[in-house]
Enzyme design. Sequence first.
Site, PDB file in Angstrom:
ATOM      1  N   GLU A  38     -17.734  39.572 -48.044  1.00  0.00           N
ATOM      2  CA  GLU A  38     -19.075  39.566 -48.357  1.00  0.00           C
ATOM      3  C   GLU A  38     -20.034  40.878 -47.754  1.00  0.00           C
ATOM      4  O   GLU A  38     -21.017  40.817 -47.055  1.00  0.00           O
ATOM      5  CB  GLU A  38     -20.005  38.392 -47.594  1.00  0.00           C
ATOM      6  CG  GLU A  38     -19.367  37.155 -48.357  1.00  0.00           C
ATOM      7  CD  GLU A  38     -19.983  35.630 -47.623  1.00  0.00           C
ATOM      8  OE1 GLU A  38     -20.797  35.649 -46.751  1.00  0.00           O
ATOM      9  OE2 GLU A  38     -19.910  34.830 -48.670  1.00  0.00           O
ATOM     10  N   GLU A  55     -15.031  31.681 -52.143  1.00  0.00           N
ATOM     11  CA  GLU A  55     -15.740  30.680 -51.332  1.00  0.00           C
ATOM     12  C   GLU A  55     -16.470  29.748 -52.214  1.00  0.00           C
ATOM     13  O   GLU A  55     -17.547  30.472 -52.856  1.00  0.00           O
ATOM     14  CB  GLU A  55     -16.311  31.524 -50.341  1.00  0.00           C
ATOM     15  CG  GLU A  55     -15.708  31.885 -49.470  1.00  0.00           C
ATOM     16  CD  GLU A  55     -16.585  32.567 -48.086  1.00  0.00           C
ATOM     17  OE1 GLU A  55     -17.518  31.917 -47.605  1.00  0.00           O
ATOM     18  OE2 GLU A  55     -16.033  33.608 -47.387  1.00  0.00           O
TER      19      GLU A  55
HETATM   20  O1  AHR Z   1     -17.319  30.012 -45.155  1.00  0.00           O
HETATM   21  C1  AHR Z   1     -18.443  30.259 -44.119  1.00  0.00           C
HETATM   22  C2  AHR Z   1     -19.195  31.222 -44.298  1.00  0.00           C
HETATM   23  O2  AHR Z   1     -19.535  31.872 -45.447  1.00  0.00           O
HETATM   24  C3  AHR Z   1     -17.939  32.765 -44.361  1.00  0.00           C
HETATM   25  O3  AHR Z   1     -17.549  33.062 -43.119  1.00  0.00           O
HETATM   26  C4  AHR Z   1     -18.730  33.875 -44.947  1.00  0.00           C
HETATM   27  O4  AHR Z   1     -17.937  34.449 -45.693  1.00  0.00           O
HETATM   28  C5  AHR Z   1     -19.677  32.971 -46.012  1.00  0.00           C
HETATM   29  O5  AHR Z   1     -20.781  33.432 -45.704  1.00  0.00           O
END
Ligand code: AHR
Length: 497
Positions: free
Chosen positions: A172, A291
């Site tokens: 990210e 994610e």
């Molecule tokens: O999954 C939780 C968090 O969400 C992770 O650390 C991050 O990559 C995202 O913002």
Amino acid sequence: LKATLTLDKNYQIDKVDDRIYGSFIEHLGRAVYGGIYEPGHPEADEQGFRKDVIELVKELNVPIIRYPGGNMVSAYNWEDGIGPKEERPRRLELAWRTIETNEVGTNEFVDWAKKVGAEVMMAVNLGTRGIDAARNLLEYTNHPGGTYWSDLRRSHGYEEPHNIKTWCLGNEMDGPWQIGHKTAYEYGRIANETGKAMKLVDPTIELVACGSSSSEMPTFPEYEATTLDLAYDQIDYISLHQYYGNRSNDTPNFLAKNLTMDHFIKSVIATCDYIKAKRRSKKTIKLSFDEWNVWYHSNDADKQIEPWTIAPPQLEDHYNFEDALLIGSLLITFLKHADRVKMAAMAQLVNVIAPIMTENEGRSWKQTIFYPYMHASVYGRGISLKPILSSPKYDSREFTDVPYIDAGAVYNEENEEVTIFLVNKHLESAMPMDIDLRSFEGYELVEHIELVSDDLKAVNTADHQAVAPQQNTHSKLDGGILTAHLSKASWNVIRLR
Ligand code: AHR
């Protein structure tokens, strides 16, 4: 009200890449410490890993697990987590403001992943670090021996290289919260140069570049376009992240949010192909949705957590029944994009926004979202079929023309099985459905599994599995036409062989 679906063995999207059923373990909250790892627990094995948790992960049949972050990786020194445990430093973990003991690091995690039968998708730190730390880590994990870092691994008891195949270039990096946050230009350049060095160390690896942290980011999709343009030759996948929530308690609207995911995927595909055209490239970039989940229940509780403790209960969403329905629709969305989405990771796997929960020194149990994830992962391997669907529709606050039914199907030629995944989003009515399966001559109905509940907000606990799969006995297959009755608000898995 009635829906129809036609599936034909010749209407194929693509082979499903098993890795779309991947997941994620971050050094965050109780995912590692008190989750997968708890020495002293009655279920702990000789390395301190909980055998009960290993069994639950195996039930999900998770093929690949992203590690060690997440936001955490952007300030992580991987060297802290190798060598004798008693010599490992305790550090301030800046992303989640906890204390990281480093009792678990790269080698232990690789061992654990083997125990659950998963590959590792390793992320490198492109926040506080860069090319050097990444190439050293890769030399440590993947080079056979005879060099400083590979011999150090051997001296740590790992004679054979780990051969980790899939690597994330940071996490990210578009997000202002990210430690070492970068503009698209800054990120594209470092991703390219880090990827170049890593592929010199081991040309067999595959690289995932960061895309946007969600489709709502103001820099989306320009971040992808710039990154791809600067790093096209090095990278194989572009990453997508998105979490969904029902903050306004508007279930019909919440259940339509897979349309947001669908739109996001289509937009990223378009961006990749634009850069492909611009660069006159023959290479097609694939998508890694690494994610995804529902995440909002724990937001307020997290604000109360004291900083600088070890493994506090962060991001512990307690998932309800409607969350499981959306998870089903999101999984179907991946199946419908099987030609381009080749990896995905439900974020996360244990305790932290997770299908599996544990009690410290106690039991482990399955959240509601465990079930659609398990069904898709176990039965959704093969060729994704193009669902020709006709469904009644509804409008919600943010969406128009939302089909009440979501449908996806997988044909496993080897096992001669077909599995149909369906969500009925109608909250008041069952949905009669005719499914044309005439091209699957000789196939018989094995079972129709459903997940239903009269209470959209029902949650599971260690004591009570309020939401668990059951059999729907109303489906019939006759002359190649399957007639089914999808219960109101339901996740359905119809299996044929
Ligand atoms: O999954 C939780 C968090 O969400 C992770 O650390 C991050 O990559 C995202 O913002």
